[in-house]
Scaffold this motif. Structure first.
Motif, PDB file in Angstrom:
ATOM      1  N   ASP A 227      48.236  54.203 -28.776  1.00 50.88           N
ATOM      2  CA  ASP A 227      49.604  53.655 -27.326  1.00 50.88           C
ATOM      3  C   ASP A 227      49.345  52.248 -26.595  1.00 50.88           C
ATOM      4  N   GLU A 228      48.461  51.767 -27.314  1.00 47.79           N
ATOM      5  CA  GLU A 228      48.543  50.042 -26.657  1.00 47.79           C
ATOM      6  C   GLU A 228      48.377  49.069 -27.437  1.00 47.79           C
ATOM      7  N   LEU A 229      49.290  49.721 -29.129  1.00 48.85           N
ATOM      8  CA  LEU A 229      49.934  48.753 -29.744  1.00 48.85           C
ATOM      9  C   LEU A 229      50.606  48.239 -29.884  1.00 48.85           C
TER      10      LEU A 229
ATOM     11  N   PHE B 152      50.346  50.654 -41.374  1.00 46.91           N
ATOM     12  CA  PHE B 152      48.612  49.177 -41.245  1.00 46.91           C
ATOM     13  C   PHE B 152      47.001  50.198 -41.367  1.00 46.91           C
ATOM     14  N   MET B 153      46.872  49.353 -42.111  1.00 47.70           N
ATOM     15  CA  MET B 153      45.632  49.940 -42.842  1.00 47.70           C
ATOM     16  C   MET B 153      43.887  48.956 -42.575  1.00 47.70           C
ATOM     17  N   GLY B 154      42.953  49.602 -42.387  1.00 48.27           N
ATOM     18  CA  GLY B 154      41.616  48.415 -42.195  1.00 48.27           C
ATOM     19  C   GLY B 154      41.703  47.411 -41.269  1.00 48.27           C
ATOM     20  N   GLU B 155      41.242  46.094 -41.425  1.00 48.49           N
ATOM     21  CA  GLU B 155      42.186  45.206 -40.198  1.00 48.49           C
ATOM     22  C   GLU B 155      43.430  44.911 -40.402  1.00 48.49           C
ATOM     23  N   GLY B 156      44.441  45.987 -41.216  1.00 51.75           N
ATOM     24  CA  GLY B 156      45.979  45.599 -40.990  1.00 51.75           C
ATOM     25  C   GLY B 156      46.451  46.062 -39.518  1.00 51.75           C
ATOM     26  N   VAL B 157      45.727  46.867 -39.401  1.00 47.78           N
ATOM     27  CA  VAL B 157      45.360  46.946 -37.302  1.00 47.78           C
ATOM     28  C   VAL B 157      45.523  46.487 -36.505  1.00 47.78           C
ATOM     29  N   THR B 158      44.978  45.595 -36.392  1.00 49.79           N
ATOM     30  CA  THR B 158      45.025  44.259 -36.021  1.00 49.79           C
ATOM     31  C   THR B 158      46.038  43.587 -35.942  1.00 49.79           C
ATOM     32  N   ALA B 159      47.032  44.244 -36.195  1.00 58.64           N
ATOM     33  CA  ALA B 159      47.837  42.559 -36.332  1.00 58.64           C
ATOM     34  C   ALA B 159      49.011  43.600 -35.377  1.00 58.64           C
ATOM     35  N   LEU B 160      48.696  45.175 -35.067  1.00 65.07           N
ATOM     36  CA  LEU B 160      49.546  45.570 -33.805  1.00 65.07           C
ATOM     37  C   LEU B 160      49.167  44.758 -32.527  1.00 65.07           C
ATOM     38  N   VAL B 161      47.848  44.077 -32.038  1.00 66.79           N
ATOM     39  CA  VAL B 161      47.477  43.424 -30.620  1.00 66.79           C
ATOM     40  C   VAL B 161      48.485  43.292 -30.162  1.00 66.79           C
ATOM     41  N   GLU B 162      48.824  43.804 -29.150  1.00 66.04           N
ATOM     42  CA  GLU B 162      49.538  42.508 -28.104  1.00 66.04           C
ATOM     43  C   GLU B 162      48.360  40.966 -27.591  1.00 66.04           C
ATOM     44  N   ASP B 163      49.280  40.160 -26.955  1.00 60.27           N
ATOM     45  CA  ASP B 163      49.385  39.180 -26.519  1.00 60.27           C
ATOM     46  C   ASP B 163      49.138  37.690 -27.363  1.00 60.27           C
TER      47      ASP B 163
ATOM     48  N   LEU C  65      41.601  52.246 -36.474  1.00 55.72           N
ATOM     49  CA  LEU C  65      41.663  52.074 -35.147  1.00 55.72           C
ATOM     50  C   LEU C  65      40.367  52.462 -34.117  1.00 55.72           C
ATOM     51  N   SER C  66      39.900  53.139 -34.344  1.00 55.22           N
ATOM     52  CA  SER C  66      38.501  53.810 -34.087  1.00 55.22           C
ATOM     53  C   SER C  66      37.336  53.060 -34.698  1.00 55.22           C
ATOM     54  N   ARG C  67      37.418  52.392 -36.006  1.00 55.17           N
ATOM     55  CA  ARG C  67      36.990  51.524 -35.849  1.00 55.17           C
ATOM     56  C   ARG C  67      36.965  49.722 -34.953  1.00 55.17           C
ATOM     57  N   PHE C  68      37.877  49.991 -34.781  1.00 49.15           N
ATOM     58  CA  PHE C  68      38.328  48.707 -33.690  1.00 49.15           C
ATOM     59  C   PHE C  68      38.244  49.064 -33.029  1.00 49.15           C
ATOM     60  N   GLY C  69      37.931  50.134 -31.822  1.00 45.33           N
ATOM     61  CA  GLY C  69      37.795  50.184 -30.703  1.00 45.33           C
ATOM     62  C   GLY C  69      39.578  50.032 -29.559  1.00 45.33           C
ATOM     63  N   LEU C  70      39.957  50.536 -30.388  1.00 47.08           N
ATOM     64  CA  LEU C  70      42.311  50.799 -30.504  1.00 47.08           C
ATOM     65  C   LEU C  70      42.564  51.760 -30.160  1.00 47.08           C
TER      66      LEU C  70
END
Lengths: 96, 126, 130
Positions: free
Chosen positions: B99-101, B47-58, B91-96
């Motif tokens: 271990d919270e994904l 998961f790259m770029g915006e793709g990392v947000t695919a793994l956000v919970e909830d 991840l750091s760009r999105f503040g994620l």
């Protein structure tokens, strides 16, 4: 060696950064479509990490009137050269 | 062969660079990964770029009840897709934090991303 | 070498289809074989039977058909991506109770498995995205 193909302008997108992050020390990068804007002297700095491994597609530069403005550090290839680059690479990745 | 810091490489690396809901890219990229895995291909996901947000919970369904991609991601293990990486810089760009994904992906620095790409005989970007 | 193309850009909206067709012609001119073009995402619109661009513009669908007729290039359209976007052949139209169809041979509706197969058995798979 892999060939990375970028079709987005570095003036508007960060796609080229993803390509650069994924590039190994031998990999090459070819700019096509709006990506060829990256060959302009003011934008080519985005690719300073890969000296000698940056290419741009002649036909797409020509169509945009940018061929004469392309930075001398960029190797310009026509579509036949594009195919040749894919022959020489073991694999291609496209970033769009 | 590989130590803990070296990405284990499969046959096919699928790179996902789009967020859920905003476009069909993530779903269509995942479909390719699932089908390849069902065919017996060893698939890795990055998961790259915006793709990392695919793994956000909830996450929930989207507009008009359109299914999101989170339910599909939860099935990855059933398809034996166990190599999950996220781009550390994104991840750091999105503040994620990794271990919270969901699905406990491993964060890769830029050098490790290039290494993962180099090691896979086939890579598809979505 | 054996090539395959993955095309995901919408015709006339993005340059991707033009770039892909130009690349296809160039690789054939260099003596390679093009096994298939796989149409995915908005690339499936390349298979629209009723596409009617102005006469002074390249006809992309005809360009793909010519590749099939001259070189036996398979034109594979992802069925899941196509059906969602209103692209279906006669068989699917009948199955879904639709009065007309929008895809015809030599374009063939097929699954993503074909793309996986192409990526395995071709020497090169080149993607053209939007």
């Amino acid at each position: 060696m892999k060939l990375h193909i970028v079709n987005r302008s570095p003036a508007s997108y960060r796609v080229h950064e993803q390509a650069l992050a994924a590039m190994g020390p031998e990999d090459r990068l070819l700019l096509i479509e709006d990506g060829v804007q990256g060959g302009l002297p003011q934008l080519v700095r985005h690719f300073e990490a890969i000296p000698g491994r940056l290419y741009a597609l002649r036909e797409d530069l020509e169509a945009r009137g940018l061929l004469g403005r392309c930075d001398a550090s960029v190797q310009v290839v026509d579509v036949d050269g594009f195919v040749q680059l894919t022959e020489e690479a073991e694999h291609t990745l496209s970033w769009y | 062969m590989s130590d803990e810091h070296e990405p284990l490489a499969g046959d096919l690396l699928v790179i996902l660079r789009h967020a859920p809901h905003g476009s069909s890219w993530l779903r269509e990229g995942l479909d390719v990964a699932l089908v390849a895995a069902a065919f017996g291909t060893e698939v890795s996901l990055l998961f790259m770029g915006e793709g990392v947000t695919a793994l956000v919970e909830d996450q929930t369904a989207g507009a008009l009840g359109q299914k999101g991609t989170a339910p599909t991601l939860e099935m990855l293990e059933m398809y034996d897709i166990e190599t999950l990486w996220v781009e550390a810089e994104a991840l750091s760009r999105f503040g994620l934090d990794a271990d919270e994904l969901m699905l406990a992906p491993r964060a890769l620095e830029a050098g490790a991303i290039a290494e993962a790409v180099r090691k896979h005989p086939r890579v598809l970007t979505f | 070498m054996r090539y395959a193309i993955l095309l995901m850009g919408s015709p006339y909206s993005d340059q991707a289809s033009h770039s892909a067709l130009r690349f296809a012609r160039a690789l054939l001119a260099r003596g390679h074989r093009l096994e298939a073009v796989f149409f995915y995402h908005d690339g499936v619109y390349n298979a629209a039977r009723l596409s009617a661009p102005p006469q002074d513009e390249p006809h992309l669908a005809d360009g793909w058909v010519a590749l099939h007729e001259e070189q036996g290039v398979a034109l594979q359209v992802c069925i899941a991506a196509a059906l969602r976007r209103g692209l279906m052949d006669e068989r699917e139209a009948a199955r879904h109770g639709k009065a007309g169809h929008s895809v015809e041979a030599p374009f063939e509706l097929t699954g993503v498995g074909q793309l996986v197969d192409l990526s395995q058995r071709c020497d090169r798979l080149v993607t053209f995205g939007p």
